[in-house]
Design an enzyme around this catalytic site. Sequence first.
Site, PDB file in Angstrom:
ATOM      1  N   GLU A  16      -6.683   2.031 -13.168  1.00  0.00           N
ATOM      2  CA  GLU A  16      -5.991   3.054 -12.849  1.00  0.00           C
ATOM      3  C   GLU A  16      -5.094   3.342 -13.278  1.00  0.00           C
ATOM      4  O   GLU A  16      -4.642   4.429 -13.615  1.00  0.00           O
ATOM      5  CB  GLU A  16      -6.182   3.322 -11.050  1.00  0.00           C
ATOM      6  CG  GLU A  16      -7.024   2.722 -10.680  1.00  0.00           C
ATOM      7  CD  GLU A  16      -6.668   2.147  -9.160  1.00  0.00           C
ATOM      8  OE1 GLU A  16      -7.645   2.111  -8.320  1.00  0.00           O
ATOM      9  OE2 GLU A  16      -5.736   1.769  -8.813  1.00  0.00           O
ATOM     10  N   CYS A  46       0.754  -1.123   0.116  1.00  0.00           N
ATOM     11  CA  CYS A  46       0.281  -0.112  -0.146  1.00  0.00           C
ATOM     12  C   CYS A  46       0.889   0.962   0.038  1.00  0.00           C
ATOM     13  O   CYS A  46       0.742   1.791  -0.856  1.00  0.00           O
ATOM     14  CB  CYS A  46      -0.830  -0.154   1.103  1.00  0.00           C
ATOM     15  SG  CYS A  46      -1.758   1.287   1.570  1.00  0.00           S
ATOM     16  N   CYS A  76      -1.176   1.888  -2.938  1.00  0.00           N
ATOM     17  CA  CYS A  76      -2.762   2.617  -3.101  1.00  0.00           C
ATOM     18  C   CYS A  76      -1.653   4.119  -3.114  1.00  0.00           C
ATOM     19  O   CYS A  76      -2.445   5.335  -4.068  1.00  0.00           O
ATOM     20  CB  CYS A  76      -2.973   2.292  -1.829  1.00  0.00           C
ATOM     21  SG  CYS A  76      -3.735   0.679  -1.243  1.00  0.00           S
ATOM     22  N   GLU A  82     -26.228  15.612  -4.025  1.00  0.00           N
ATOM     23  CA  GLU A  82     -27.560  15.605  -3.302  1.00  0.00           C
ATOM     24  C   GLU A  82     -28.265  14.301  -4.479  1.00  0.00           C
ATOM     25  O   GLU A  82     -29.856  13.934  -4.101  1.00  0.00           O
ATOM     26  CB  GLU A  82     -28.189  16.813  -4.235  1.00  0.00           C
ATOM     27  CG  GLU A  82     -27.993  17.850  -4.890  1.00  0.00           C
ATOM     28  CD  GLU A  82     -28.314  18.945  -4.824  1.00  0.00           C
ATOM     29  OE1 GLU A  82     -29.262  19.150  -4.395  1.00  0.00           O
ATOM     30  OE2 GLU A  82     -27.325  19.557  -5.587  1.00  0.00           O
ATOM     31  N   LYS A 111       0.166   5.316  -5.971  1.00  0.00           N
ATOM     32  CA  LYS A 111      -0.867   5.207  -7.249  1.00  0.00           C
ATOM     33  C   LYS A 111      -1.528   6.916  -7.106  1.00  0.00           C
ATOM     34  O   LYS A 111      -1.423   7.433  -8.386  1.00  0.00           O
ATOM     35  CB  LYS A 111      -1.890   3.887  -7.318  1.00  0.00           C
ATOM     36  CG  LYS A 111      -2.247   3.370  -8.370  1.00  0.00           C
ATOM     37  CD  LYS A 111      -4.264   4.207  -8.245  1.00  0.00           C
ATOM     38  CE  LYS A 111      -4.263   4.184  -6.220  1.00  0.00           C
ATOM     39  NZ  LYS A 111      -5.214   2.685  -6.245  1.00  0.00           N
ATOM     40  N   HIS A 125     -26.648  21.513  -1.660  1.00  0.00           N
ATOM     41  CA  HIS A 125     -26.666  21.955  -2.717  1.00  0.00           C
ATOM     42  C   HIS A 125     -26.029  23.185  -2.564  1.00  0.00           C
ATOM     43  O   HIS A 125     -25.648  23.924  -2.377  1.00  0.00           O
ATOM     44  CB  HIS A 125     -28.372  21.991  -3.449  1.00  0.00           C
ATOM     45  CG  HIS A 125     -29.093  22.784  -4.207  1.00  0.00           C
ATOM     46  ND1 HIS A 125     -28.730  22.403  -5.410  1.00  0.00           N
ATOM     47  CD2 HIS A 125     -28.397  24.272  -4.473  1.00  0.00           C
ATOM     48  CE1 HIS A 125     -29.072  22.501  -6.272  1.00  0.00           C
ATOM     49  NE2 HIS A 125     -29.130  24.034  -6.622  1.00  0.00           N
ATOM     50  N   TYR A 162      -8.514  -3.271 -11.364  1.00  0.00           N
ATOM     51  CA  TYR A 162      -8.487  -1.953 -10.463  1.00  0.00           C
ATOM     52  C   TYR A 162      -7.076  -1.037 -11.550  1.00  0.00           C
ATOM     53  O   TYR A 162      -6.951  -0.308 -11.557  1.00  0.00           O
ATOM     54  CB  TYR A 162      -7.958  -2.417  -8.822  1.00  0.00           C
ATOM     55  CG  TYR A 162      -9.018  -2.408  -7.993  1.00  0.00           C
ATOM     56  CD1 TYR A 162      -9.906  -1.459  -7.550  1.00  0.00           C
ATOM     57  CD2 TYR A 162      -9.508  -3.723  -7.789  1.00  0.00           C
ATOM     58  CE1 TYR A 162     -11.050  -1.740  -6.508  1.00  0.00           C
ATOM     59  CE2 TYR A 162     -10.817  -4.345  -7.261  1.00  0.00           C
ATOM     60  CZ  TYR A 162     -11.471  -3.083  -6.715  1.00  0.00           C
ATOM     61  OH  TYR A 162     -12.253  -2.991  -5.065  1.00  0.00           O
TER      62      TYR A 162
HETATM   63  P1  NDP Z   1      -7.996  -7.963 -10.768  1.00  0.00           P
HETATM   64  O1  NDP Z   1      -7.859  -8.702 -10.188  1.00  0.00           O
HETATM   65  O2  NDP Z   1      -8.830  -6.608 -10.025  1.00  0.00           O
HETATM   66  O3  NDP Z   1      -7.988  -7.919 -12.369  1.00  0.00           O
HETATM   67  C1  NDP Z   1      -7.679  -8.727 -12.813  1.00  0.00           C
HETATM   68  C2  NDP Z   1      -7.792  -8.988 -13.770  1.00  0.00           C
HETATM   69  O4  NDP Z   1      -6.582  -9.634 -15.429  1.00  0.00           O
HETATM   70  C3  NDP Z   1      -9.397  -9.117 -14.369  1.00  0.00           C
HETATM   71  O5  NDP Z   1      -9.216  -7.801 -15.895  1.00  0.00           O
HETATM   72  C4  NDP Z   1      -8.845 -10.922 -15.146  1.00  0.00           C
HETATM   73  O6  NDP Z   1     -10.452 -10.586 -16.012  1.00  0.00           O
HETATM   74  C5  NDP Z   1      -7.339  -9.754 -15.974  1.00  0.00           C
HETATM   75  N1  NDP Z   1      -6.855 -11.639 -16.266  1.00  0.00           N
HETATM   76  C6  NDP Z   1      -6.424 -12.442 -15.119  1.00  0.00           C
HETATM   77  N2  NDP Z   1      -5.567 -13.278 -15.847  1.00  0.00           N
HETATM   78  C7  NDP Z   1      -5.641 -13.293 -17.088  1.00  0.00           C
HETATM   79  C8  NDP Z   1      -4.739 -13.746 -17.903  1.00  0.00           C
HETATM   80  N3  NDP Z   1      -4.074 -14.848 -17.791  1.00  0.00           N
HETATM   81  N4  NDP Z   1      -4.637 -13.069 -19.333  1.00  0.00           N
HETATM   82  C9  NDP Z   1      -5.579 -11.811 -19.097  1.00  0.00           C
HETATM   83  N5  NDP Z   1      -5.690 -11.138 -18.799  1.00  0.00           N
HETATM   84  C10 NDP Z   1      -5.978 -11.578 -17.268  1.00  0.00           C
HETATM   85  O7  NDP Z   1      -6.601  -7.587 -10.292  1.00  0.00           O
HETATM   86  P2  NDP Z   1      -5.628  -6.364 -10.386  1.00  0.00           P
HETATM   87  O8  NDP Z   1      -4.122  -6.389 -10.553  1.00  0.00           O
HETATM   88  O9  NDP Z   1      -6.195  -4.996 -11.222  1.00  0.00           O
HETATM   89  O10 NDP Z   1      -5.433  -6.106  -8.981  1.00  0.00           O
HETATM   90  C11 NDP Z   1      -5.420  -6.924  -7.807  1.00  0.00           C
HETATM   91  C12 NDP Z   1      -5.914  -6.408  -6.504  1.00  0.00           C
HETATM   92  O11 NDP Z   1      -5.062  -5.534  -5.911  1.00  0.00           O
HETATM   93  C13 NDP Z   1      -7.298  -6.503  -7.299  1.00  0.00           C
HETATM   94  O12 NDP Z   1      -8.376  -6.654  -6.841  1.00  0.00           O
HETATM   95  C14 NDP Z   1      -7.773  -4.860  -5.304  1.00  0.00           C
HETATM   96  O13 NDP Z   1      -8.392  -5.656  -4.523  1.00  0.00           O
HETATM   97  C15 NDP Z   1      -6.203  -4.307  -5.638  1.00  0.00           C
HETATM   98  N6  NDP Z   1      -6.802  -3.260  -6.026  1.00  0.00           N
HETATM   99  C16 NDP Z   1      -6.759  -2.442  -5.183  1.00  0.00           C
HETATM  100  C17 NDP Z   1      -7.173  -0.642  -5.868  1.00  0.00           C
HETATM  101  C18 NDP Z   1      -8.408   0.002  -5.002  1.00  0.00           C
HETATM  102  O14 NDP Z   1      -8.455   0.002  -4.108  1.00  0.00           O
HETATM  103  N7  NDP Z   1      -8.550   1.332  -6.102  1.00  0.00           N
HETATM  104  C19 NDP Z   1      -6.490  -1.065  -6.540  1.00  0.00           C
HETATM  105  C20 NDP Z   1      -5.259  -1.772  -7.314  1.00  0.00           C
HETATM  106  C21 NDP Z   1      -5.555  -2.726  -6.311  1.00  0.00           C
HETATM  107  P3  NDP Z   1     -11.421 -11.710 -15.310  1.00  0.00           P
HETATM  108  O15 NDP Z   1     -11.591  -9.962 -15.229  1.00  0.00           O
HETATM  109  O16 NDP Z   1     -11.817 -11.975 -16.640  1.00  0.00           O
HETATM  110  O17 NDP Z   1     -11.203 -12.311 -15.053  1.00  0.00           O
END
Ligand code: NDP
Length: 467
Positions: free
Chosen positions: A189, A51, A56, A452, A59, A447, A185
């Site tokens: 982002e 984080c 976080c 709102e 980022k 407002h 995510y």
């Molecule tokens: P996520 O799990 O959110 O997303 C992973 C993405 O990668 C999905 O779109 C998934 O597709 C895709 N994917 C998975 N495997 C493959 C593959 N083999 N080939 C192509 N695409 C693939 O992971 P992130 O890495 O974005 O983030 C990890 C975690 O970190 C998040 O889930 C969250 O919990 C945390 N995080 C939170 C944030 C916040 O609170 N703002 C910011 C950043 C991270 P599919 O949907 O089809 O499975």
Amino acid sequence: MSCPVMTTGKRFDYDLFTIGAGSGGVRAARMSGSYGARVAIAEYSDLGGTCVNLGCVPKKLFVYASSFAADFADARGFGWSLGERGHSWAQLVARKDHEISRLNGIYERLLHNAGVDVVKGRACVIDPHTVEVDGARYTAEHILVATGSWPRMPGIAGAEHAITSNDIFHLPTLPKRITIVGGGYIGVEFAGIFQGLGRQVTQLYRGPLFLRGFDDDIRAALAREMRRRGVDLRMNINVESITKLGDDGGYRLALTDGSAHETDLVMYATGRTPRSRGIGLEEAGVTLGERGEIVVDEHFRSSTPSILAVGDVLGRVALTPVAIREGMAVANTLFNNKPTTVDYEYIPTGVFSQPPIGTVGYSEHDAHAKAARGRVDCYVSEFRAMKNTLSGREERTLMKLLVCRDTDKVLGAHMLGPDAPEIIQGLAIALKSGATKAQFDATIGLHPSAAEEFVTMRQPRAEVPAM
Ligand code: NDP
């Protein structure tokens, strides 16, 4: 070489030995120390974990940096004339590093003030009550594993040419063309960050619509707005291989539709894996799940009762405030005579895309699955934010409320638009408290604000989405 063994005369050197000084580990260690426990925490890298160092915090600083681009564009409509503008990636990284060092120092002081010993180095579990760090052994009544998670890379040819979010925060330069793989995510982002910093961004997602699990209208609206801002967002596509094109030539991606795509940088954001392997856990009898997650009971105890775990390594909800809450629960349970569990319902979350998302509770799809089908009312408001009347920006804000027709309880609140995460945090208190739509309606709006709208939605949408 034999390892030195710490001895204090007590049965164990420590009451709690925490492995990993990220959000969950630090909170558990600090709270336990403040309750009078003898605590140590091991960390091989900077204090604060993902984080603070690679997630976080940096980022969000990058999101701020990149969002000036839209502010400059909007300013003209308010009478500003702007001169030449430029941006230094190196300066941004340096200033971010300075701030992160400050936070590392705060974490160190917090631990010190709570009487926690910080042990620098990689820790390995030797047995249910012993941890080894760089050759030194420490015994503890309880061991808490808070080792977090690590970016997951699919095993495609040329994967070694791609970077992950672990690398991006210290990249010496940011090239012109950047391709992001993954639609979660991190992917959305960083697409916004790079686009705002003037790069040519392509984002590839393997399914029909990114941000799986979020409300469908919000997902579609974000896709529309990101494309409007210039991100080349492609769905139903994946990468088969990555080839390096000479020393300065960038990379060629072979895509699943048979086409080729050239870019200067490939960033994978395809999920994260719990960091539980290779640190002696299985040998100590700790059961791991299929994805490597540590299996724990409601008090975060693993199959080896003296070994507990919190945070991303559980593979549950990978969010900092959740890890912190889990860490507090462990400290309260072990050392404050207050057995504590964590309630995972109605956790608000924000996606710092541009524009951002704020969300709490059930998506429309999941609300229909939770309540009897057809017994959910969906209230939607879509509008052009007041600021955009003068800025000329076409962007639209979207808000949704899902309400159970039988109980009148608000089951979900979703927003895409400026300040959405800030607004939804407040609404999360209402949903967590079981607020009804009638109580939303009885609340007087503030407002003029976008927020709102959440208390003035009168007419539910007629149609029910196909499941
Ligand atoms: P996520 O799990 O959110 O997303 C992973 C993405 O990668 C999905 O779109 C998934 O597709 C895709 N994917 C998975 N495997 C493959 C593959 N083999 N080939 C192509 N695409 C693939 O992971 P992130 O890495 O974005 O983030 C990890 C975690 O970190 C998040 O889930 C969250 O919990 C945390 N995080 C939170 C944030 C916040 O609170 N703002 C910011 C950043 C991270 P599919 O949907 O089809 O499975």
